[in-house]
Design a protein around this motif. Structure first.
Motif, PDB file in Angstrom:
ATOM      1  N   GLN A   1       0.630   5.716  -0.719  1.00 24.35           N
ATOM      2  CA  GLN A   1      -0.232   6.874  -0.919  1.00 24.35           C
ATOM      3  C   GLN A   1      -0.008   7.504  -2.287  1.00 24.35           C
ATOM      4  O   GLN A   1       1.085   7.411  -2.851  1.00 24.35           O
ATOM      5  CB  GLN A   1       0.023   7.920   0.167  1.00 24.35           C
ATOM      6  CG  GLN A   1      -0.368   7.467   1.561  1.00 24.35           C
ATOM      7  CD  GLN A   1      -0.197   8.561   2.586  1.00 24.35           C
ATOM      8  OE1 GLN A   1       0.526   9.530   2.367  1.00 24.35           O
ATOM      9  NE2 GLN A   1      -0.870   8.410   3.719  1.00 24.35           N
ATOM     10  N   PRO A   2      -1.033   8.140  -2.849  1.00 23.43           N
ATOM     11  CA  PRO A   2      -0.843   8.853  -4.110  1.00 23.43           C
ATOM     12  C   PRO A   2       0.313   9.836  -4.011  1.00 23.43           C
ATOM     13  O   PRO A   2       0.461  10.547  -3.013  1.00 23.43           O
ATOM     14  CB  PRO A   2      -2.170   9.576  -4.306  1.00 23.43           C
ATOM     15  CG  PRO A   2      -3.164   8.733  -3.575  1.00 23.43           C
ATOM     16  CD  PRO A   2      -2.422   8.221  -2.370  1.00 23.43           C
TER      17      PRO A   2
ATOM     18  N   GLN B   1       0.772  -7.398  -5.386  1.00 24.30           N
ATOM     19  CA  GLN B   1      -0.283  -6.390  -5.366  1.00 24.30           C
ATOM     20  C   GLN B   1       0.281  -5.020  -5.026  1.00 24.30           C
ATOM     21  O   GLN B   1       1.021  -4.862  -4.051  1.00 24.30           O
ATOM     22  CB  GLN B   1      -1.360  -6.765  -4.348  1.00 24.30           C
ATOM     23  CG  GLN B   1      -2.462  -5.723  -4.175  1.00 24.30           C
ATOM     24  CD  GLN B   1      -3.377  -5.636  -5.366  1.00 24.30           C
ATOM     25  OE1 GLN B   1      -3.858  -6.648  -5.869  1.00 24.30           O
ATOM     26  NE2 GLN B   1      -3.626  -4.409  -5.834  1.00 24.30           N
TER      27      GLN B   1
ATOM     28  N   LEU C   1       0.836  -1.190   0.000  1.00 21.07           N
ATOM     29  CA  LEU C   1       0.000   0.000   0.000  1.00 21.07           C
ATOM     30  C   LEU C   1       0.873   1.243   0.000  1.00 21.07           C
ATOM     31  O   LEU C   1       1.800   1.359   0.807  1.00 21.07           O
ATOM     32  CB  LEU C   1      -0.916   0.002   1.225  1.00 21.07           C
ATOM     33  CG  LEU C   1      -1.809   1.227   1.427  1.00 21.07           C
ATOM     34  CD1 LEU C   1      -2.823   1.339   0.300  1.00 21.07           C
ATOM     35  CD2 LEU C   1      -2.506   1.145   2.776  1.00 21.07           C
TER      36      LEU C   1
ATOM     37  N   THR D   1      -1.280  -1.256  -4.287  1.00 19.95           N
ATOM     38  CA  THR D   1      -2.494  -0.489  -4.053  1.00 19.95           C
ATOM     39  C   THR D   1      -2.117   0.948  -3.738  1.00 19.95           C
ATOM     40  O   THR D   1      -1.366   1.206  -2.793  1.00 19.95           O
ATOM     41  CB  THR D   1      -3.308  -1.077  -2.891  1.00 19.95           C
ATOM     42  OG1 THR D   1      -3.657  -2.433  -3.179  1.00 19.95           O
ATOM     43  CG2 THR D   1      -4.583  -0.274  -2.672  1.00 19.95           C
ATOM     44  N   VAL D   2      -2.630   1.872  -4.530  1.00 19.55           N
ATOM     45  CA  VAL D   2      -2.375   3.295  -4.333  1.00 19.55           C
ATOM     46  C   VAL D   2      -3.648   3.917  -3.784  1.00 19.55           C
ATOM     47  O   VAL D   2      -4.658   4.010  -4.486  1.00 19.55           O
ATOM     48  CB  VAL D   2      -1.948   3.983  -5.631  1.00 19.55           C
ATOM     49  CG1 VAL D   2      -1.637   5.455  -5.365  1.00 19.55           C
ATOM     50  CG2 VAL D   2      -0.741   3.277  -6.241  1.00 19.55           C
ATOM     51  N   SER D   3      -3.591   4.328  -2.546  1.00 20.92           N
ATOM     52  CA  SER D   3      -4.777   4.850  -1.886  1.00 20.92           C
ATOM     53  C   SER D   3      -4.372   5.737  -0.726  1.00 20.92           C
ATOM     54  O   SER D   3      -3.329   5.539  -0.102  1.00 20.92           O
ATOM     55  CB  SER D   3      -5.660   3.710  -1.380  1.00 20.92           C
ATOM     56  OG  SER D   3      -6.773   4.195  -0.650  1.00 20.92           O
ATOM     57  N   SER D   4      -5.226   6.718  -0.438  1.00 22.59           N
ATOM     58  CA  SER D   4      -5.013   7.571   0.716  1.00 22.59           C
ATOM     59  C   SER D   4      -5.470   6.902   2.003  1.00 22.59           C
ATOM     60  O   SER D   4      -5.165   7.371   3.089  1.00 22.59           O
ATOM     61  CB  SER D   4      -5.765   8.891   0.536  1.00 22.59           C
ATOM     62  OG  SER D   4      -5.292   9.612  -0.583  1.00 22.59           O
TER      63      SER D   4
ATOM     64  N   THR E   1      -3.036   1.166  -9.322  1.00 25.24           N
ATOM     65  CA  THR E   1      -3.415   0.013  -8.520  1.00 25.24           C
ATOM     66  C   THR E   1      -3.657  -1.199  -9.413  1.00 25.24           C
ATOM     67  O   THR E   1      -4.457  -1.142 -10.346  1.00 25.24           O
ATOM     68  CB  THR E   1      -4.674   0.312  -7.700  1.00 25.24           C
ATOM     69  OG1 THR E   1      -4.392   1.352  -6.761  1.00 25.24           O
ATOM     70  CG2 THR E   1      -5.138  -0.926  -6.943  1.00 25.24           C
TER      71      THR E   1
ATOM     72  N   LYS F   1      -0.199   6.973  -8.864  1.00 23.20           N
ATOM     73  CA  LYS F   1      -1.578   7.420  -8.942  1.00 23.20           C
ATOM     74  C   LYS F   1      -2.507   6.277  -8.575  1.00 23.20           C
ATOM     75  O   LYS F   1      -2.136   5.107  -8.694  1.00 23.20           O
ATOM     76  CB  LYS F   1      -1.898   7.898 -10.364  1.00 23.20           C
ATOM     77  CG  LYS F   1      -0.985   8.981 -10.899  1.00 23.20           C
ATOM     78  CD  LYS F   1      -1.312   9.293 -12.354  1.00 23.20           C
ATOM     79  CE  LYS F   1      -0.403  10.362 -12.910  1.00 23.20           C
ATOM     80  NZ  LYS F   1      -0.710  10.656 -14.336  1.00 23.20           N
ATOM     81  N   PRO F   2      -3.725   6.586  -8.152  1.00 24.59           N
ATOM     82  CA  PRO F   2      -4.678   5.512  -7.840  1.00 24.59           C
ATOM     83  C   PRO F   2      -4.880   4.539  -8.993  1.00 24.59           C
ATOM     84  O   PRO F   2      -5.081   3.340  -8.752  1.00 24.59           O
ATOM     85  CB  PRO F   2      -5.969   6.272  -7.512  1.00 24.59           C
ATOM     86  CG  PRO F   2      -5.492   7.576  -6.971  1.00 24.59           C
ATOM     87  CD  PRO F   2      -4.275   7.914  -7.791  1.00 24.59           C
ATOM     88  N   GLU F   3      -4.811   5.027 -10.226  1.00 26.48           N
ATOM     89  CA  GLU F   3      -4.993   4.153 -11.372  1.00 26.48           C
ATOM     90  C   GLU F   3      -3.830   3.197 -11.596  1.00 26.48           C
ATOM     91  O   GLU F   3      -3.899   2.327 -12.462  1.00 26.48           O
ATOM     92  CB  GLU F   3      -5.261   4.967 -12.652  1.00 26.48           C
ATOM     93  CG  GLU F   3      -4.252   6.067 -12.905  1.00 26.48           C
ATOM     94  CD  GLU F   3      -4.737   7.422 -12.432  1.00 26.48           C
ATOM     95  OE1 GLU F   3      -4.568   8.408 -13.175  1.00 26.48           O
ATOM     96  OE2 GLU F   3      -5.291   7.504 -11.312  1.00 26.48           O
TER      97      GLU F   3
END
Length: 115
Positions: free
Chosen positions: A13-14, A110, A11, A112-115, A90, A86-88
């Motif tokens: 962050q953006p 995996q 995981l 995952t790009v997320s705040s 992911t 970026k989230p995209e």
């Protein structure tokens, strides 16, 4: 037998950074080309970046300027340095290698790009 094992996913962050690694093991004399593919939920697997035996690199338009692919021939390792994610971005990222004129795939890691 040839095995590819990816690592470094997780995981992030953006705007952050992440480095993926893929190590090829087995009776390997040389690797012609290595690359990274990814598959996001509901989408087809797509090429992210590749690097050939003479150092030629190719990148998907969506990652140009943000991702860098490199390889360490001595350790049969390919890296994907991901910056400004970026989230995209992911997706499950898969390592690919052309070894002894055959194609091999890792099991994926995996990202995952997320705040």
């Amino acid at each position: 037998q040839v095995h590819l094992v990816e690592s470094g996913g997780g995981l992030v962050q953006p705007g952050g950074s992440l480095r993926l690694s893929c190590v090829a093991s087995g009776n390997i004399f040389g690797i012609s080309a290595m690359g990274w593919y990814r598959q996001a939920p509901g989408k087809e697997r797509e090429l992210v970046a590749s690097i050939a035996d003479l150092g030629q690199t190719n990148y998907a338009d969506s990652v140009k300027g943000r991702f860098t692919i490199s390889r360490d021939n001595g350790s049969n390792t390919v890296y994907l340095q991901m910056t400004s994610v970026k989230p995209e971005d992911t997706a499950v990222y898969y390592c690919n290698a052309i070894i002894h004129r055959g194609a091999y795939w890792g099991q994926g890691t995996q990202v995952t790009v997320s705040s």
